[in-house]
Design a protein around this motif. Structure first.
Motif, PDB file in Angstrom:
ATOM      1  N   SER A 257       1.111  -1.059  -0.104  1.00  0.00           N
ATOM      2  CA  SER A 257       0.404   0.001  -0.089  1.00  0.00           C
ATOM      3  C   SER A 257       0.883   1.303  -0.226  1.00  0.00           C
TER       4      SER A 257
ATOM      5  N   ASP B 108      -5.819  -0.780  -5.138  1.00  0.00           N
ATOM      6  CA  ASP B 108      -5.105  -1.552  -3.346  1.00  0.00           C
ATOM      7  C   ASP B 108      -5.954  -2.181  -2.827  1.00  0.00           C
ATOM      8  N   GLU B 109      -5.575  -3.957  -3.216  1.00  0.00           N
ATOM      9  CA  GLU B 109      -6.861  -4.920  -2.767  1.00  0.00           C
ATOM     10  C   GLU B 109      -8.588  -4.130  -3.070  1.00  0.00           C
TER      11      GLU B 109
HETATM   12 MG   LIG Z   1      -2.171  -2.492   2.127  1.00  0.00          MG
END
Ligand SMILES: [Mg+2]
Ligand SMILES: Nc1ncnc2c1ncn2[C@@H]1O[C@H](COP(=O)(O)OP(=O)(O)O)[C@@H](O)[C@H]1O
Lengths: 259, 281
Positions: free
Chosen positions: B76, B188-189
């Motif tokens: 991240s 991000d995911e």
């Molecule tokens: Mg993360």
């Protein structure tokens, strides 16, 4: 009607309405029964029926005083709510200002501000301004702190999204922080209007030729207890009225936002 | 690359990576996103954490790169630095000729949380970037409607987030990331909070969107399958030190279909990646 935190209504009508009403009636019955059967002097504590009768008789006089008091409460609440919210916004826009002012404001809260009421008369005279300023001074803090907390708490993820879009601090305040602080603002506002009532009445005790506080002071100096209670009843109605106004505004705003 | 045998090109080490000749289609060649020796340190003294350690890689225009690694390895942080939302502690990130030093309109972002504003409708949420950028909403309303239709949310334009399922909210977030037509999409995911079925649906949707809009993408995930299915290339990160340790091309042709995930080549590639990752820890 009570609405629970999760938005559901209470399970049954009995729970929501009948129970509190019955409890209230029981208290009044006990009061009525107690004062009459133990021969409590009416000067000490008049029974509810006597207060009701007195309230009816005094209503025209009470209404005149109510007008003066309610007007000042409305003005003081309005300024306290608006000023508190705007100050909260400014503190949020400027972290420097927040750091500089917030500790002082919190410190101020430790002072029992009600004790300062006579000073305001000394500073501003015995007219309406001293009562208004004192009531504002007494009541703005809850809405300020609550709103400031709500503005700060606004989802850090939403703020990060705004930053990724190049939003200005003002845009973030307007589009994310203010809408998400609405609930906080109203929970502070409920306390603020309650305190504004106290502020105006307390100042009327000290300096007024009109108003319910003045009326109560006058009646108790004559040991006219039932008149005091009649005025108190009126005060309850005013307080409840202001509270319900805030509640209605809250419901309207939250419905517009999340409905 | 398209016709190469199913054999991942493993590019060495963490140093600057040059795509192998022939490994990248001509239109993709040349660095678009360039990450050079980038480190990120949070805190100081005893709280000091090196979240990213000397990461270097290049992403050519149009490439979709998955960043794969265990949680806490700095994925991240790396993505947020590319987005200009975190400063680099050392090194340099550039997009085209411009060094990244703050957020840019060329970038659309998706987070793990859809981050919709609960008081705005789906359509208003999609148009939020337009609103913030001060562009004409009327001009973009049609595009917003098209995007919502594309992700299967026709008829949900006026619903508020609490009336939508988790998957639907993330679809709205995709539309919002695409509304200003950015060149780069950073994710991000984005699907890791979804249930397995919604997640598969979102993967199909993202493949479709990629086919249609051909953006440059960085996609953080900790799912090997998701990385291999979606990406042209997978960067593997590891913890302590938090570095990019593998750079693997994914040779499957596009357009890709979800059935690709059932083929032997796919399964073998995933297994190989897993072994790589395990050998790193
Ligand atoms: Mg993360
Ligand atoms: N704002 C921050 N302050 C301090 N440490 C942070 C911060 N953000 C992330 N970290 C630390 O940096 C490391 C990498 O975090 P992160 O980039 O979120 O990893 P990942 O996304 O791979 O799970 C973690 O050890 C985390 O605790």
């Amino acid at each position: 009607m009570t609405i629970r935190a999760d938005g559901s209504r209470p399970a049954s009508v009995v729970e929501a309405v009948a129970l509190p009403v019955l409890t209230g009636l029981a208290v009044f019955a006990l009061w009525q029964f107690g004062t009459s059967s133990f021969g409590v002097s009416e000067v000490l504590l008049p029974p509810p029926t006597a207060i009701a009768a007195r309230f009816r008789d005094l209503l025209p006089t009470l209404l005149v005083h109510t007008g003066a008091t309610a007007g000042e409460i409305a003005l003081a609440s309005g300024v306290a709510l608006g000023g508190g919210a705007i100050l909260a916004g400014l503190l949020t826009l400027s972290p420097g200002l927040y750091g500089a002012l917030m500790p002082t404001i919190v410190l101020f809260q430790i002072i029992p501000k009600i004790a300062l009421a006579p000073l305001f008369v000394f500073w501003l005279g015995i007219g309406s301004p001293s009562r208004l300023v004192f009531a504002i001074f007494l009541s703005f803090f809850p809405v300020l702190v609550s709103t400031a907390a709500g503005l700060q708490l606004a989802g850090s993820e939403a703020v990060r999204l705004c930053r990724s879009l190049g939003a200005t601090r003002w845009q973030i305040l307007r589009d994310v922080r203010i809408p998400s602080a609405a609930e906080h603002f109203f929970s502070g506002a409920k306390v603020t209007v309650t305190l504004a009532v106290i502020g105006v009445i307390a100042s009327e005790f000290i300096s007024a030729k009109q108003g319910l506080g003045y009326f109560i002071l006058l009646a108790s100096s004559r040991a006219d207890t039932s008149a005091v209670f009649a005025a108190l009843t009126m005060l309850c109605i005013i307080g409840l009225g202001f509270y319900l106004c805030v509640l209605a505004a809250e419901r309207a705003v939250l419905r517009a936002l999340y409905g | 690359m398209r016709s190469d045998p199913v054999q991942p090109e493993r590019l060495a080490g963490t140093g600057p990576v040059q795509p192998e000749a022939g490994a990248v289609a001509p239109a993709m060649s040349g660095a678009y996103i360039s990450v050079r020796e980038v480190s990120k340190v949070y805190g100081r003294g005893r709280d000091r954490v090196e979240a990213v350690h000397r990461a270097s890689f290049d992403v050519p225009k149009g490439q979709f790169v998955a960043i794969l690694g265990p949680s806490g390895c700095g994925k991240s942080t790396l993505l947020m630095m590319c987005a200009g939302l975190e400063h680099v502690s050392s090194g340099r990130i550039a997009i085209g000729p411009r060094t990244v030093d703050g957020p840019s309109r060329d970038i659309g972002i998706m987070f793990q949380d859809p981050t919709l504003l609960p008081w705005k409708t789906a359509l208003q949420n999609v148009l939020f970037p337009i609103h913030i950028m001060g562009l004409r909403k009327a001009e973009h309303a049609e595009r917003a409607g098209d995007l919502l239709r594309l992700v299967g949310l026709a008829g949900f334009e006026d619903k508020k987030p609490h009336q939508l399922s988790g998957g639907m909210r993330q679809r709205v977030a995709i539309c919002r990331a695409l509304i200003s037509d950015p060149d780069i999409l950073l994710m991000d995911e984005p699907f890791s909070a979804l249930d397995a079925i919604s997640r598969d649906e979102m993967n199909v949707l993202l493949l479709d969107i990629w086919q249609r809009y051909s953006k440059t993408g960085l996609f953080v995930t900790h799912s090997i399958r998701e990385a291999v299915l979606l990406a042209d290339r997978v960067l593997v990160m590891r913890r302590r030190p938090a570095a990019v340790v593998e750079d693997i091309m994914i040779p499957f042709e596009r357009p890709r279909r979800p059935e690709l995930g059932d083929t032997r080549e796919f399964v073998e590639l995933c297994a190989m990646l897993r072994r790589h990752i395990e050998s790193q820890t």
